[in-house]
Design an enzyme around this catalytic site. Structure first.
Site, PDB file in Angstrom:
ATOM      1  N   ALA A  45     -31.847   7.699  56.159  1.00  0.00           N
ATOM      2  CA  ALA A  45     -30.556   8.140  55.622  1.00  0.00           C
ATOM      3  C   ALA A  45     -29.613   6.974  55.354  1.00  0.00           C
ATOM      4  O   ALA A  45     -28.553   7.148  54.758  1.00  0.00           O
ATOM      5  CB  ALA A  45     -29.890   9.129  56.576  1.00  0.00           C
ATOM      6  N   GLY A  46     -29.989   5.784  55.783  1.00  0.00           N
ATOM      7  CA  GLY A  46     -29.152   4.601  55.578  1.00  0.00           C
ATOM      8  C   GLY A  46     -29.275   4.060  54.165  1.00  0.00           C
ATOM      9  O   GLY A  46     -30.045   4.564  53.344  1.00  0.00           O
TER      10      GLY A  46
ATOM     11  N   ILE B  33     -30.524   1.169  53.023  1.00  0.00           N
ATOM     12  CA  ILE B  33     -31.863   0.658  52.718  1.00  0.00           C
ATOM     13  C   ILE B  33     -32.852   1.816  52.666  1.00  0.00           C
ATOM     14  O   ILE B  33     -33.662   1.921  51.743  1.00  0.00           O
ATOM     15  CB  ILE B  33     -32.325  -0.370  53.771  1.00  0.00           C
ATOM     16  CG1 ILE B  33     -31.457  -1.625  53.721  1.00  0.00           C
ATOM     17  CG2 ILE B  33     -33.806  -0.729  53.568  1.00  0.00           C
ATOM     18  CD1 ILE B  33     -31.653  -2.563  54.908  1.00  0.00           C
TER      19      ILE B  33
ATOM     20  N   ASP C 262     -34.326  10.181  60.246  1.00  0.00           N
ATOM     21  CA  ASP C 262     -33.110   9.484  60.661  1.00  0.00           C
ATOM     22  C   ASP C 262     -32.406  10.359  61.683  1.00  0.00           C
ATOM     23  O   ASP C 262     -32.583  11.576  61.691  1.00  0.00           O
ATOM     24  CB  ASP C 262     -32.185   9.222  59.461  1.00  0.00           C
ATOM     25  CG  ASP C 262     -31.232   8.055  59.707  1.00  0.00           C
ATOM     26  OD1 ASP C 262     -30.388   8.150  60.623  1.00  0.00           O
ATOM     27  OD2 ASP C 262     -31.327   7.047  58.984  1.00  0.00           O
TER      28      ASP C 262
ATOM     29  N   ARG D  94     -26.984 -12.134  61.419  1.00  0.00           N
ATOM     30  CA  ARG D  94     -27.995 -11.147  61.794  1.00  0.00           C
ATOM     31  C   ARG D  94     -28.128 -11.023  63.310  1.00  0.00           C
ATOM     32  O   ARG D  94     -28.444  -9.968  63.823  1.00  0.00           O
ATOM     33  CB  ARG D  94     -29.347 -11.505  61.160  1.00  0.00           C
ATOM     34  CG  ARG D  94     -29.406 -11.265  59.652  1.00  0.00           C
ATOM     35  CD  ARG D  94     -30.800 -11.531  59.105  1.00  0.00           C
ATOM     36  NE  ARG D  94     -30.912 -11.319  57.663  1.00  0.00           N
ATOM     37  CZ  ARG D  94     -30.702 -12.241  56.751  1.00  0.00           C
ATOM     38  NH1 ARG D  94     -30.331 -13.458  57.096  1.00  0.00           N
ATOM     39  NH2 ARG D  94     -30.866 -11.965  55.478  1.00  0.00           N
TER      40      ARG D  94
ATOM     41  N   THR E 164     -35.484  -3.777  60.223  1.00  0.00           N
ATOM     42  CA  THR E 164     -34.251  -3.829  61.015  1.00  0.00           C
ATOM     43  C   THR E 164     -33.970  -5.240  61.534  1.00  0.00           C
ATOM     44  O   THR E 164     -34.815  -5.838  62.201  1.00  0.00           O
ATOM     45  CB  THR E 164     -34.359  -2.861  62.208  1.00  0.00           C
ATOM     46  OG1 THR E 164     -34.689  -1.560  61.729  1.00  0.00           O
ATOM     47  CG2 THR E 164     -33.058  -2.813  62.997  1.00  0.00           C
ATOM     48  N   ASN E 165     -32.783  -5.748  61.225  1.00  0.00           N
ATOM     49  CA  ASN E 165     -32.394  -7.083  61.678  1.00  0.00           C
ATOM     50  C   ASN E 165     -31.868  -7.074  63.112  1.00  0.00           C
ATOM     51  O   ASN E 165     -31.412  -6.053  63.596  1.00  0.00           O
ATOM     52  CB  ASN E 165     -31.309  -7.634  60.736  1.00  0.00           C
ATOM     53  CG  ASN E 165     -31.929  -8.303  59.520  1.00  0.00           C
ATOM     54  OD1 ASN E 165     -32.897  -9.045  59.639  1.00  0.00           O
ATOM     55  ND2 ASN E 165     -31.372  -8.043  58.344  1.00  0.00           N
TER      56      ASN E 165
ATOM     57  N   HIS F  78     -36.653 -14.913  59.234  1.00  0.00           N
ATOM     58  CA  HIS F  78     -35.861 -14.109  58.303  1.00  0.00           C
ATOM     59  C   HIS F  78     -34.374 -14.176  58.644  1.00  0.00           C
ATOM     60  O   HIS F  78     -33.678 -13.183  58.665  1.00  0.00           O
ATOM     61  CB  HIS F  78     -36.360 -12.657  58.311  1.00  0.00           C
ATOM     62  CG  HIS F  78     -35.643 -11.762  57.340  1.00  0.00           C
ATOM     63  ND1 HIS F  78     -35.605 -12.021  55.984  1.00  0.00           N
ATOM     64  CD2 HIS F  78     -34.943 -10.609  57.520  1.00  0.00           C
ATOM     65  CE1 HIS F  78     -34.905 -11.062  55.380  1.00  0.00           C
ATOM     66  NE2 HIS F  78     -34.489 -10.204  56.293  1.00  0.00           N
TER      67      HIS F  78
END
Length: 311
Positions: free
Chosen positions: A9-10, A12, A34, A87, A118-119, A177
């Protein structure tokens, strides 16, 4: 072929789900999960798109129903960056989210290929590995940190700078990353040369491209649409590998026996078991060797943070 998106639902997750609905092979199943109650509605919305991909949405505390029978799991759940954050500031919230979701993956679909979006990815992948080790289901060939956004940004910026057709630009991005751990191997790009100044400025722009978006959105979000595209590219490569397609290669942050760190982003050959082979990233310039060596303390610290979080 069943693909599950956790965090669907986010920003991304919705972009990724849209792209997967239009690109997955006919007959595939797409499962959206989600915590947000809107998630089944996102699935209904996407179900009106005329492609032969069956889609279902699940909300609530437990992702298990979305994970049953999944071949590929892509995890984008968590909070996004705001201006002034890096991040690593996300760690305090997102570490727990990833741990909880991976516990369910380990229990429900332990053989699935898992891509972590996910960061902070440098850390969340280490968390996922430790959780799976505790559950006795860890397979290093089935866990990936999705670093594809660094690759597509590199391709785009190089093509812009040099006036190339972006489809012709191929580049390996190694390391991790975030920030200095992102290292595009510009010296290997075929058919172009870069001045020392171009290398320094382009490397920095690629490393800081996420911040460029966060600042441009002025508190309204982070890189969601380009990340959705990058995650779809990587997810589709996982699917193509599972289907037996030959020569599917992507860079990813993996436990690949690197001499540099326990987890390291480099090119991998994808197949029916996830990673079929970790590929060498080739010769590097003096600038790149120096950048690689000087990032390692940061990268190892990020990894240790994840290991310690689970232990």
């Amino acid at each position: 072929m069943k693909v599950a998106v956790l965090g669907a639902a986010g920003g991304i997750g919705q972009a990724l789900a849209l792209l997967l609905k239009t690109q997955l092979p006919a007959g595939s199943k797409l499962s959206l999960y989600d915590i947000a109650p809107v998630t089944p509605g996102v699935a209904v919305d996407l179900s009106h798109i005329p492609t032969a991909v069956e889609i279902k949405g699940f909300a609530g505390e437990d992702p298990t129903p979305a994970l049953v029978g999944a071949d590929v799991v892509l995890i984008s759940a968590g909070v996004a960056r705001k201006p002034g954050m890096d991040r690593s500031d996300l760690f305090n919230i997102n570490a727990g989210i990833v741990r909880n979701l991976i516990e369910k993956v380990a229990a429900t679909c332990p053989k699935a290929l898992v891509g972590i979006i996910t960061n902070p990815v440098n850390t969340t992948v280490a968390i996922a590995a430790e959780v799976m080790k505790k559950a006795g289901v860890y397979d290093k060939n089935r866990l990936f940190g999705v670093t594809t956004l660094d690759v597509i940004r590199s391709e785009t910026f190089i093509a812009e700078l040099k006036g190339l057709n972006v489809a012709d630009v191929k580049i390996n991005v190694i390391g991790g990353h975030s920030g200095v751990t992102i290292l595009p191997l510009l010296s290997q790009v075929e058919g172009v040369t870069f001045s020392d100044e171009e290398v320094a400025s382009l490397t920095k722009r690629i490393q800081n491209a996420g911040t460029e978006v966060v600042e441009a959105k002025a508190g309204g979000g982070s890189a969601t649409l380009s990340m959705g595209q990058a995650a779809c590219r990587f997810g589709m490569s996982l699917v193509r590998g599972l289907q037996g397609e030959a020569n599917v290669v992507e860079c990813a942050y993996v436990d690949g026996g690197s001499e540099h760190a326990e987890f390291f982003a480099q090119p991998v050959l994808l197949g029916k078991n996830g990673i079929e082979k970790v590929l060498p990233y080739g010769e590097v310039s003096a600038f790149e060797a120096n950048a690689r060596d000087s990032m390692l303390d940061t990268l190892k610290g990020d990894i240790k943070l994840g290991v310690d979080f689970v232990k």
